[in-house]
Enzyme design. Sequence first.
Site, PDB file in Angstrom:
ATOM      1  N   LYS A 120       0.848  -1.215   0.000  1.00 43.26           N
ATOM      2  CA  LYS A 120       0.000   0.000   0.000  1.00 43.26           C
ATOM      3  C   LYS A 120       0.875   1.254   0.000  1.00 43.26           C
ATOM      4  O   LYS A 120       0.773   2.130   0.866  1.00 43.26           O
ATOM      5  CB  LYS A 120      -0.949   0.019   1.194  1.00 43.26           C
ATOM      6  CG  LYS A 120      -2.001  -1.084   1.171  1.00 43.26           C
ATOM      7  CD  LYS A 120      -3.170  -0.764   2.070  1.00 43.26           C
ATOM      8  CE  LYS A 120      -4.212  -1.858   2.087  1.00 43.26           C
ATOM      9  NZ  LYS A 120      -3.774  -3.110   2.732  1.00 43.26           N
ATOM     10  N   ASP A 139       3.256   7.692  -1.151  1.00 48.57           N
ATOM     11  CA  ASP A 139       4.355   8.631  -0.900  1.00 48.57           C
ATOM     12  C   ASP A 139       4.520   9.507  -2.140  1.00 48.57           C
ATOM     13  O   ASP A 139       3.723   9.409  -3.083  1.00 48.57           O
ATOM     14  CB  ASP A 139       5.633   7.823  -0.589  1.00 48.57           C
ATOM     15  CG  ASP A 139       6.509   8.533   0.435  1.00 48.57           C
ATOM     16  OD1 ASP A 139       6.758   9.742   0.252  1.00 48.57           O
ATOM     17  OD2 ASP A 139       6.941   7.881   1.394  1.00 48.57           O
ATOM     18  N   ARG A 173     -16.907 -11.841   3.399  1.00 46.49           N
ATOM     19  CA  ARG A 173     -17.205 -12.796   4.470  1.00 46.49           C
ATOM     20  C   ARG A 173     -18.311 -13.747   4.023  1.00 46.49           C
ATOM     21  O   ARG A 173     -19.290 -13.313   3.406  1.00 46.49           O
ATOM     22  CB  ARG A 173     -17.724 -12.052   5.725  1.00 46.49           C
ATOM     23  CG  ARG A 173     -16.688 -11.202   6.451  1.00 46.49           C
ATOM     24  CD  ARG A 173     -15.626 -12.053   7.125  1.00 46.49           C
ATOM     25  NE  ARG A 173     -14.707 -11.245   7.909  1.00 46.49           N
ATOM     26  CZ  ARG A 173     -13.631 -10.621   7.444  1.00 46.49           C
ATOM     27  NH1 ARG A 173     -13.338 -10.678   6.169  1.00 46.49           N
ATOM     28  NH2 ARG A 173     -12.840  -9.935   8.245  1.00 46.49           N
ATOM     29  N   GLN A 192     -14.284  -4.900   9.457  1.00 46.11           N
ATOM     30  CA  GLN A 192     -14.660  -4.533   8.091  1.00 46.11           C
ATOM     31  C   GLN A 192     -16.079  -3.957   8.092  1.00 46.11           C
ATOM     32  O   GLN A 192     -16.959  -4.474   8.772  1.00 46.11           O
ATOM     33  CB  GLN A 192     -14.598  -5.763   7.173  1.00 46.11           C
ATOM     34  CG  GLN A 192     -13.212  -6.369   7.045  1.00 46.11           C
ATOM     35  CD  GLN A 192     -12.287  -5.531   6.159  1.00 46.11           C
ATOM     36  OE1 GLN A 192     -12.530  -4.344   5.925  1.00 46.11           O
ATOM     37  NE2 GLN A 192     -11.224  -6.140   5.693  1.00 46.11           N
ATOM     38  N   GLY A 215      -9.095 -13.068   4.954  1.00 42.35           N
ATOM     39  CA  GLY A 215      -8.023 -13.192   5.928  1.00 42.35           C
ATOM     40  C   GLY A 215      -8.478 -13.941   7.152  1.00 42.35           C
ATOM     41  O   GLY A 215      -8.399 -15.171   7.234  1.00 42.35           O
TER      42      GLY A 215
HETATM   43  O1  C5P Z   1      -9.106 -10.494   7.711  1.00 39.44           O
HETATM   44  P1  C5P Z   1      -9.739  -9.821   6.539  1.00 39.44           P
HETATM   45  O2  C5P Z   1     -10.433 -10.773   5.591  1.00 39.44           O
HETATM   46  O3  C5P Z   1     -10.622  -8.662   6.934  1.00 39.44           O
HETATM   47  O4  C5P Z   1      -8.482  -9.238   5.711  1.00 39.44           O
HETATM   48  C1  C5P Z   1      -8.584  -8.188   4.849  1.00 39.44           C
HETATM   49  C2  C5P Z   1      -7.251  -7.844   4.281  1.00 39.44           C
HETATM   50  O5  C5P Z   1      -7.478  -6.963   3.186  1.00 39.44           O
HETATM   51  C3  C5P Z   1      -6.269  -7.137   5.195  1.00 39.44           C
HETATM   52  O6  C5P Z   1      -4.983  -7.657   4.898  1.00 39.44           O
HETATM   53  C4  C5P Z   1      -6.335  -5.683   4.788  1.00 39.44           C
HETATM   54  O7  C5P Z   1      -5.095  -5.043   4.908  1.00 39.44           O
HETATM   55  C5  C5P Z   1      -6.723  -5.777   3.341  1.00 39.44           C
HETATM   56  N1  C5P Z   1      -7.462  -4.639   2.760  1.00 39.44           N
HETATM   57  C6  C5P Z   1      -8.688  -4.205   3.237  1.00 39.44           C
HETATM   58  N2  C5P Z   1      -9.323  -3.132   2.649  1.00 39.44           N
HETATM   59  C7  C5P Z   1      -8.785  -2.545   1.570  1.00 39.44           C
HETATM   60  C8  C5P Z   1      -7.541  -2.971   1.080  1.00 39.44           C
HETATM   61  C9  C5P Z   1      -6.922  -4.049   1.694  1.00 39.44           C
HETATM   62  O8  C5P Z   1      -9.195  -4.786   4.194  1.00 39.44           O
HETATM   63  N3  C5P Z   1      -9.425  -1.575   0.942  1.00 39.44           N
END
Ligand code: C5P
Length: 243
Positions: free
Chosen positions: A74, A77, A190, A199, A219
């Site tokens: 991500k 900069d 999910r 989330q 995740g």
């Molecule tokens: O555990 P979970 O399924 O919520 O993981 C979501 C992953 O997606 C995390 O690694 C997070 O950094 C990434 N992510 C996010 N939202 C975004 C971009 C990336 O949750 N817009």
Amino acid sequence: MIDHTKPLRCNPEVEKKNPIIIALDGKSLAEILPIVEKLCGTGCILKVNDLAFFEGMKIVSRLEPYGRVMLDFKCHDIPNTVSNTLNQLVKNKILPWAVTVHASGGIEMMKKAVETLRGYPTKVLAVTVLTSLNEESCGKVYSSNPTDQVKKLAEMAYVAGVDGLVCSPKEVSMLREISPELTLVTPGVRSPGASSDDQKRIDTPKSALENGATHIVMGRQILGAKDPVAEVKRVLKEELNIY
Ligand code: C5P
């Protein structure tokens, strides 16, 4: 014990069919290795974030025997600094499946990222609005609602020439209209009934893909399961009809 002389990666056709990206968050390399070893037959993409900060870019080559790797830096900069970061990958011949930059870094920054990786197989994916921001928190950060802000950032990213976007499943159909070609990655996914954790703008794997996502990030639902491999297989088979 893994025999590194034998290829572990599954058939590229199996990899291509599997849209799941596993977020390998919050675990050490020692904890991750047995999981990815078991997962590698499924063809999931392995997404690293905190692990890359600790282990360095070499984590890509460490994980590549098990699957494609998404280096979720991500980057956000000035263009030159982002280019320097990505150039380290090129110089060291570390070419993951994809790297991420924040679209809010601006068009010039994204253009520089695209330029740095031009001619290499690594995709540049631009993160729009984080899926942990809801209407209220998005308003506080951007003075805009998620839909308008995602659209604005996605259009900037498209102009900059990125390969794809990261967005919530709630916005994916809107972004699919920008181009049929873009790789669209949706976190905030999910299964029905699973905990949403932090989330906010979430949907199910099935509906994210039906609405135009090419890949879904999962995740905690997978890593927190008693048997992560069984959970991946269940989602693929029962929810997505893959396999
Ligand atoms: O555990 P979970 O399924 O919520 O993981 C979501 C992953 O997606 C995390 O690694 C997070 O950094 C990434 N992510 C996010 N939202 C975004 C971009 C990336 O949750 N817009």
